[in-house]
Design an enzyme around this catalytic site. Structure first.
Site, mmCIF file in Angstrom:
data_model
loop_
_atom_site.group_PDB
_atom_site.id
_atom_site.type_symbol
_atom_site.label_atom_id
_atom_site.label_comp_id
_atom_site.label_asym_id
_atom_site.label_seq_id
_atom_site.Cartn_x
_atom_site.Cartn_y
_atom_site.Cartn_z
ATOM 1 C CB CYS A 116 5.225 -6.666 -2.024
ATOM 2 S SG CYS A 116 4.031 -5.911 -3.136
ATOM 3 C CD1 TRP A 145 9.592 -0.831 -3.045
ATOM 4 C CD2 TRP A 145 9.997 -2.454 -1.558
ATOM 5 N NE1 TRP A 145 8.389 -1.237 -2.530
ATOM 6 C CE2 TRP A 145 8.603 -2.234 -1.618
ATOM 7 C CE3 TRP A 145 10.494 -3.437 -0.695
ATOM 8 C CZ2 TRP A 145 7.694 -2.959 -0.845
ATOM 9 C CZ3 TRP A 145 9.598 -4.157 0.075
ATOM 10 C CH2 TRP A 145 8.215 -3.921 -0.001
ATOM 11 C CB THR A 172 5.358 0.186 -6.527
ATOM 12 O OG1 THR A 172 5.261 0.293 -7.954
ATOM 13 C CG2 THR A 172 4.679 1.385 -5.876
ATOM 14 C CB VAL A 173 8.295 -4.454 -5.682
ATOM 15 C CG1 VAL A 173 9.715 -3.951 -5.665
ATOM 16 C CG2 VAL A 173 7.732 -4.524 -4.265
ATOM 17 C CE1 TYR A 225 -1.360 -2.690 1.886
ATOM 18 C CE2 TYR A 225 -2.600 -4.449 0.826
ATOM 19 C CZ TYR A 225 -1.397 -3.926 1.263
ATOM 20 O OH TYR A 225 -0.234 -4.636 1.085
#
Length: 334
Positions: free
Chosen positions: A45, A78, A112-113, A176
């Site tokens: 990521c 995750w 999220t990370v 993105y």
């Protein structure tokens, strides 16, 4: 975070993060304390990669542990599939989702990370990636290593913020916007925005070694993680294909300069990066096939940027090699 495609096919990122901060004075209830928190990341990521780099540049390994998720995730979370038994050895959980639910039982958004977890409570503190690295540079200053760089010096903060804002909206998020465009018109507009910004930053770096001032700052970290993923992923997978990074001489030399600086390239895992994007984004790549290329040896070729002067670490000096257990696996780097 979560994201969506609008009715006209434009990609929109949900930026409503958990904004609790870990500060020197503990004003949000979470004071800086050595050993109390765990930074959870995935090498794949780009947002998490920033925190890995900054933690390493500042020498926070001694006071802030790190947990690595695998390169892929499912709809829920995750996961810690790189660890024995698929369990994080410190948090004792298989899914990062559990730390989010420990604090917010009905947490409605994406897991999220990067995320920082309060180890005694087993609960997430924050996933506000933009603020995390700024706080590493400021709130955690008492625990920086000797020789740590000034990544967010007071006299340059306004300029760093301005440059970082454009890098985020137009480049970090711009790739993105291209990749997840839901219509030709939205894609065309996103493509033009992205390459306008890449040309701007290319021109900015033509005669100066770093983005702001003559040393590495937070702005360079933020641009680097997108550049590192450009040719392996964004050029093909996200259709950002006017040209490769390696065909933009100034930006390519700048990216190699940073890559060869301790703390940058030694955090980049090209294998996991490609696995993540090509395997998780089944709407874009339904076969899940991961490409073999590109050739990576060029990252280690001479860049010549020293001729522009600049002092990478200012009055400080580079970090030592990655600590045991935190090295990029053999064969996964350049």
């Amino acid at each position: 975070m979560g994201s969506y495609v609008s009715g006209i096919g434009e990609f929109n990122r949900d930026t409503n993060y958990i904004t609790t901060r870990i500060t020197a004075d503990g004003r949000d209830g979470y004071p800086v304390e050595p050993g109390r928190y765990r930074l959870v990341v995935a090498r794949a990521c780009p947002w998490a990669n920033r925190t890995i780099i900054v933690r390493r540049l500042l020498g926070l390994e001694r006071v802030l542990s790190i947990g690595f998720c695998g390169p892929t995730h499912d709809q829920r979370s995750w996961t810690f599939d790189l660890d024995p038994g698929g369990i994080d050895p410190v948090l004792r959980i298989p899914r990062l989702q559990e730390a989010y639910f420990k604090r917010f039982p009905d947490y409605p958004k994406g897991i999220t990370v990067p995320a920082i977890v309060d180890v005694p409570a087993g609960a997430v503190v924050t996933n506000d990636f933009a603020q995390i690295t700024l706080d590493f540079a400021t709130e955690w200053a008492a625990h920086h290593r000797d020789g740590a760089p000034q990544l967010y010096p007071e006299g340059l903060r306004a300029e760093i913020d301005e440059v970082s804002r454009r890098i985020y909206t137009e480049i970090n998020n711009g790739v993105y916007r291209c990749g997840f465009a839901g219509s030709q018109g939205a894609y065309d507009a996103a493509y033009d925005r992205l390459f306008t910004a890449l040309d701007w930053v290319n021109d900015r770096l033509r005669n100066q070694r770093y983005l702001v001032g003559d040393t590495i700052t937070e702005a360079d970290v933020r641009l680097f993680t997108t550049l590192a993923r450009f040719d392996p992923v964004y050029h093909g997978h996200f259709k950002c294909n006017r040209c490769k990074l390696s065909e933009m001489p100034v930006l390519w030399a700048y990216a190699r300069d940073l890559f060869q600086t301790p703390g940058f390239g030694d955090t980049v895992d090209f294998v996991q990066i490609k696995q993540h994007y090509y395997m998780v984004h089944t709407d874009i790549n339904p076969t899940g096939i991961v490409p073999k290329g590109p050739e990576l040896a060029g990252w280690l070729s001479p860049h010549g940027r020293e001729a522009l002067g600049g002092r990478p670490f200012g009055d400080g000096y580079p970090p030592g090699p990655p600590v045991d257990g935190e090295q990029v696996p053999a064969g996964h780097g350049a």
